[in-house]
Design a protein around this motif. Structure first.
Motif, PDB file in Angstrom:
ATOM      1  N   PRO A  46     -27.124 -83.312  26.899  1.00 57.30           N
ATOM      2  CA  PRO A  46     -27.134 -84.560  26.108  1.00 57.30           C
ATOM      3  C   PRO A  46     -25.870 -84.804  25.301  1.00 57.30           C
ATOM      4  O   PRO A  46     -25.449 -85.957  25.159  1.00 57.30           O
ATOM      5  CB  PRO A  46     -28.360 -84.380  25.201  1.00 57.30           C
ATOM      6  N   GLU A 104     -29.990 -77.995  27.909  1.00 56.53           N
ATOM      7  CA  GLU A 104     -29.729 -78.356  26.519  1.00 56.53           C
ATOM      8  C   GLU A 104     -28.268 -78.680  26.267  1.00 56.53           C
ATOM      9  O   GLU A 104     -27.939 -79.254  25.221  1.00 56.53           O
ATOM     10  CB  GLU A 104     -30.171 -77.222  25.589  1.00 56.53           C
ATOM     11  N   SER A 106     -42.761 -84.441  27.603  1.00 56.80           N
ATOM     12  CA  SER A 106     -43.321 -84.655  28.933  1.00 56.80           C
ATOM     13  C   SER A 106     -43.748 -83.331  29.530  1.00 56.80           C
ATOM     14  O   SER A 106     -43.417 -82.264  29.046  1.00 56.80           O
ATOM     15  CB  SER A 106     -42.286 -85.309  29.834  1.00 56.80           C
ATOM     16  N   LEU A 126     -40.723 -88.831  33.714  1.00 55.36           N
ATOM     17  CA  LEU A 126     -39.579 -89.010  32.824  1.00 55.36           C
ATOM     18  C   LEU A 126     -40.013 -88.743  31.393  1.00 55.36           C
ATOM     19  O   LEU A 126     -41.097 -89.139  30.972  1.00 55.36           O
ATOM     20  CB  LEU A 126     -39.044 -90.432  32.931  1.00 55.36           C
ATOM     21  N   SER A 127     -39.150 -88.105  30.646  1.00 60.11           N
ATOM     22  CA  SER A 127     -39.479 -87.894  29.237  1.00 60.11           C
ATOM     23  C   SER A 127     -39.290 -89.208  28.500  1.00 60.11           C
ATOM     24  O   SER A 127     -38.264 -89.862  28.648  1.00 60.11           O
ATOM     25  CB  SER A 127     -38.559 -86.833  28.642  1.00 60.11           C
ATOM     26  N   PRO A 152     -38.229 -91.779  25.676  1.00 63.56           N
ATOM     27  CA  PRO A 152     -37.147 -91.644  24.697  1.00 63.56           C
ATOM     28  C   PRO A 152     -37.719 -91.410  23.314  1.00 63.56           C
ATOM     29  O   PRO A 152     -38.685 -92.060  22.914  1.00 63.56           O
ATOM     30  CB  PRO A 152     -36.418 -92.989  24.778  1.00 63.56           C
ATOM     31  N   PRO A 153     -37.143 -90.478  22.555  1.00 62.73           N
ATOM     32  CA  PRO A 153     -37.685 -90.196  21.214  1.00 62.73           C
ATOM     33  C   PRO A 153     -37.491 -91.385  20.284  1.00 62.73           C
ATOM     34  O   PRO A 153     -36.460 -92.050  20.284  1.00 62.73           O
ATOM     35  CB  PRO A 153     -36.880 -88.981  20.750  1.00 62.73           C
ATOM     36  N   LYS A 210     -37.610 -74.913  27.051  1.00 60.45           N
ATOM     37  CA  LYS A 210     -37.243 -73.597  27.572  1.00 60.45           C
ATOM     38  C   LYS A 210     -38.042 -72.503  26.874  1.00 60.45           C
ATOM     39  O   LYS A 210     -38.491 -71.544  27.502  1.00 60.45           O
ATOM     40  CB  LYS A 210     -35.741 -73.374  27.386  1.00 60.45           C
ATOM     41  N   GLN A 246     -32.936 -87.661  33.363  1.00 60.18           N
ATOM     42  CA  GLN A 246     -33.760 -87.911  32.176  1.00 60.18           C
ATOM     43  C   GLN A 246     -32.899 -88.230  30.959  1.00 60.18           C
ATOM     44  O   GLN A 246     -33.206 -89.149  30.187  1.00 60.18           O
ATOM     45  CB  GLN A 246     -34.637 -86.686  31.897  1.00 60.18           C
ATOM     46  N   LEU A 254     -32.858 -84.954  22.371  1.00 64.41           N
ATOM     47  CA  LEU A 254     -32.989 -84.378  23.711  1.00 64.41           C
ATOM     48  C   LEU A 254     -32.630 -82.898  23.714  1.00 64.41           C
ATOM     49  O   LEU A 254     -33.247 -82.105  24.424  1.00 64.41           O
ATOM     50  CB  LEU A 254     -32.108 -85.136  24.699  1.00 64.41           C
ATOM     51  N   GLN A 255     -31.618 -82.524  22.929  1.00 62.92           N
ATOM     52  CA  GLN A 255     -31.277 -81.100  22.851  1.00 62.92           C
ATOM     53  C   GLN A 255     -32.451 -80.289  22.316  1.00 62.92           C
ATOM     54  O   GLN A 255     -32.794 -79.236  22.863  1.00 62.92           O
ATOM     55  CB  GLN A 255     -30.061 -80.910  21.945  1.00 62.92           C
ATOM     56  N   VAL A 266     -30.237 -89.879  20.004  1.00 62.50           N
ATOM     57  CA  VAL A 266     -31.046 -89.488  21.156  1.00 62.50           C
ATOM     58  C   VAL A 266     -30.565 -88.155  21.722  1.00 62.50           C
ATOM     59  O   VAL A 266     -31.371 -87.334  22.177  1.00 62.50           O
ATOM     60  CB  VAL A 266     -30.996 -90.602  22.221  1.00 62.50           C
ATOM     61  N   ALA A 267     -29.252 -87.898  21.673  1.00 62.66           N
ATOM     62  CA  ALA A 267     -28.735 -86.633  22.195  1.00 62.66           C
ATOM     63  C   ALA A 267     -29.270 -85.458  21.401  1.00 62.66           C
ATOM     64  O   ALA A 267     -29.644 -84.423  21.973  1.00 62.66           O
ATOM     65  CB  ALA A 267     -27.207 -86.648  22.176  1.00 62.66           C
ATOM     66  N   TYR A 324     -35.519 -81.135  22.456  1.00 61.23           N
ATOM     67  CA  TYR A 324     -36.587 -81.175  23.453  1.00 61.23           C
ATOM     68  C   TYR A 324     -36.357 -80.128  24.532  1.00 61.23           C
ATOM     69  O   TYR A 324     -37.285 -79.410  24.915  1.00 61.23           O
ATOM     70  CB  TYR A 324     -36.646 -82.579  24.057  1.00 61.23           C
ATOM     71  N   PHE A 325     -35.124 -80.019  25.048  1.00 62.43           N
ATOM     72  CA  PHE A 325     -34.877 -79.052  26.120  1.00 62.43           C
ATOM     73  C   PHE A 325     -34.984 -77.627  25.619  1.00 62.43           C
ATOM     74  O   PHE A 325     -35.480 -76.749  26.334  1.00 62.43           O
ATOM     75  CB  PHE A 325     -33.504 -79.299  26.745  1.00 62.43           C
ATOM     76  N   ALA A 342     -32.792 -91.779  28.897  1.00 61.76           N
ATOM     77  CA  ALA A 342     -33.127 -91.840  27.472  1.00 61.76           C
ATOM     78  C   ALA A 342     -31.974 -92.367  26.638  1.00 61.76           C
ATOM     79  O   ALA A 342     -32.202 -93.035  25.628  1.00 61.76           O
ATOM     80  CB  ALA A 342     -33.543 -90.457  26.981  1.00 61.76           C
ATOM     81  N   MET A 343     -30.740 -92.071  27.052  1.00 56.96           N
ATOM     82  CA  MET A 343     -29.596 -92.464  26.232  1.00 56.96           C
ATOM     83  C   MET A 343     -29.014 -93.812  26.630  1.00 56.96           C
ATOM     84  O   MET A 343     -27.947 -94.172  26.147  1.00 56.96           O
ATOM     85  CB  MET A 343     -28.508 -91.387  26.319  1.00 56.96           C
TER      86      MET A 343
END
Lengths: 185, 385
Positions: free
Chosen positions: B129, B126, A65, A49-50, A52-53, A126, B163, A118-119, A114-115, A121-122, B167-168
């Motif tokens: 989230p 992406e 991760s 699991l990543s 949480p930032p 990629k 994930q 996460l964006q 967090v969103a 991060y993804f 996280a959220m």
């Protein structure tokens, strides 16, 4: 013209068990038979699991991760199951710690923050996956293309022999004569 | 036929050995790793608490807006089960947000019902989230389309979704799996469903995992409509029995389980009252429609041969993954489960669950009534309305 039917094989990329940065991870490949009786079961391994930032007040960048591992052959399947569970335990404690000061209720502002992380991060993940691997060399993409070109060459050669009656040696002679390298006719 | 029967024996013998070995390894190595990681986790927790208590606490009381417990996100809302989940959620007063893949024909019926539609794609992590902001619970009904690989949506997309949910701070995650998915590791979709179950259980989320056997809605397009239109009905000679369930009942029981605290972190199996084979379903449709069906039976051996053929090429590997269910059909299993404990846990009366006879009887009654209203020309002349 009798050609022995070969068993088709799938090249599976095996990720390292130890936690390493993706750009420095050395990758080994194993040939996995597609037949159900001979080959191993293609079991996808669960990625860690990543975490949480963290908030900007901590002034630490969010830790990324490891990318998810592909299916593993049975030689490394014994070592694969214990690896995701301790990382999940690590990811749980920071998440609980982050949520505890918020009086137990998740807020919209926290989720928005967090969103965004996460964006990023993804997107970075990629880009990292796209950049890994050299253009030349023995990488699975190049090996697949090389194999396809070889199959194409064999097919064209055999079809030409079937259509014109010239065998392989005669086809080479015709090529050399037409290109003007050697006069064999 | 002898070679195929001998070939199935090693796979059946091999799968419990692998499961048992993996369980032994995980049970043996788990305490060591957990103790090793707990110290690092404790140290990180201690540092995080001392830092966050001063920085985050004032902003949380001043600017924080709590997430409402009635906001849910339905992933895969346009599917057979997803639309019934959305319909049931709207009827029960939830604020429903639907995660819909951007496509040329948008899902307008979800907006007409009153749900909020957001565009995202599980194959592009992406985009996930942003759709989870302001969400309290996630209901995961998504699966890949037949023209794309199973792994892209059902594994990599689901992993990214879990994930993000972890996280959220998503409070509840509902996942729909397949019954007996841990007993068929040779089928890629069942294997992926089982690994996703394990991943959800290891992630620490509050989850509800529901294993399903089959839906009644799929039988309408496969058997009922071809019988009414006097076309060929395609069936198999497999002895596998499936306990079909109405998707509306699945959605109703899902929301009862979501509100029940005893169903938290539980793995439940939803099955219909009775298990049916393909031939029995066709016979039932023939009896209710009042006319004979032109049944074309496809042997399971033909399906298995087609699967072996399509595995030889890369561009037909996705077809081979879909045809892997022929292994389940030939294993002579019953897709059913005793539901008494689940009904007692949820406080639901078992007689309220719709049976297949009632469901098909209602369908044929309604469709024949509509045909009569439209004065449709029927080839059969002895219909008495």
């Amino acid at each position: 013209m009798s050609l022995a039917p070969s068993i088709p094989s799938i090249k599976v990329k095996v990720g390292p068990v130890s936690v390493a940065p993706p750009h420095r991870a050395c990758r080994s490949f194993a040939v996995v038979r597609s037949s159900k009786a001979e080959g191993p079961i293609r079991r996808p391994a669960a990625p860690p699991l990543s975490p949480p930032p963290k908030t900007p007040a901590l002034s630490t960048p969010p830790t990324l991760s490891q990318p998810p591992k592909p299916a593993a052959p049975p030689t490394s399947s014994e070592s694969t199951p214990p690896s995701p569970q301790p990382k999940a335990a690590v990811a749980t404690a920071p998440a609980a710690a982050l949520q505890r000061p918020l009086a137990g209720a998740v807020t919209l502002e926290y989720q928005r923050k967090v969103a965004k992380d996460l964006q990023d991060y993804f997107k970075k993940k990629k880009l990292d996956e796209a950049d890994q691997g050299p253009f030349f060399g023995f990488v699975p993409k190049n090996e697949i293309s090389n194999g396809r070109w070889a199959m194409f060459g064999f097919a064209v050669g055999m079809l030409t022999e079937y259509a014109t009656g010239s065998d392989f040696v005669q086809q080479l002679k015709i090529l050399l004569s037409n290109f003007g390298i050697v006069d064999l006719d | 036929m002898a070679s195929t029967s001998l070939a199935t024996l090693p796979s059946q013998l091999a799968s419990p050995v692998r499961l048992r070995r993996r369980a032994a390894l995980s049970s043996a190595s788990r305490p060591h790793f957990l103790l090793h990681r707990a110290t690092k986790g404790g140290s990180q927790c201690r540092l995080a608490v001392t830092c966050n208590a001063q920085a985050v606490a004032p902003t949380s009381f001043a600017q924080g807006t709590p997430v409402r417990p009635t906001s849910i996100l339905v992933v895969g809302a346009t599917g057979t089960l997803g639309r019934q989940v959305v319909r049931r959620a709207l009827d029960e007063g939830y604020d429903v947000r639907c995660l819909v893949r951007p496509r040329p024909a948008p899902a307008d019926f979800l907006r007409d019902w009153g749900a909020t539609v957001v565009n995202a794609d599980l194959s592009k992590p992406e985009t996930i989230p942003a759709t989870l902001v302001g969400i309290h619970a996630v209901i995961d009904c998504a699966t890949g389309r037949p023209e794309e690989p199973i792994r892209t949506v059902d594994w990599e997309g689901k992993v990214a979704l879990i994930q993000c949910a972890k996280a959220m701070g998503i409070q509840k995650y509902v996942f729909y799996s397949i019954h007996n998915c841990d007993k068929h590791p040779e089928v890629p979709l069942m294997e992926i469903k089982y690994c996703t179950e394990k991943f959800i259980q290891d992630s620490g989320l509050d989850y509800i995992i529901i294993r399903l056997c089959g839906f009644m809605q799929g039988l309408i397009g496969q058997y009922a409509v071809p019988i009414l239109e006097e076309k060929s009905v395609w069936g198999t000679d497999a002895p596998t029995r499936i306990a079909y369930m109405d998707t509306q009942d699945v959605a109703r029981l899902t929301f009862i389980a979501m509100r029940n605290e005893k169903a938290n972190k539980k793995l439940m199996t939803f099955a219909g009252p009775r298990a049916w084979t393909t031939q029995e379903v066709i016979t039932l449709c023939e009896r209710l429609a009042g006319q004979d069906a032109n049944v074309t039976t496809v042997p399971v051996a033909v399906l298995r041969f087609t699967r072996q053929l399509t595995r030889c090429f890369q561009w037909t590997n996705d077809v081979a993954d879909r045809l892997a269910f022929s292994e389940v059909l030939s294993s002579d299993t019953v897709f059913s489960a005793p539901m008494n404990e689940t009904y007692q846990l949820l406080g639901v009366d078992g007689n309220d669950i719709l049976s297949l006879e009632k469901y098909l009887q209602d369908y044929f009654t309604n469709i024949l009534k509509k045909l009569k209203d439209l004065k449709a020309q029927s080839k059969q002349t002895d219909i008495f309305f």
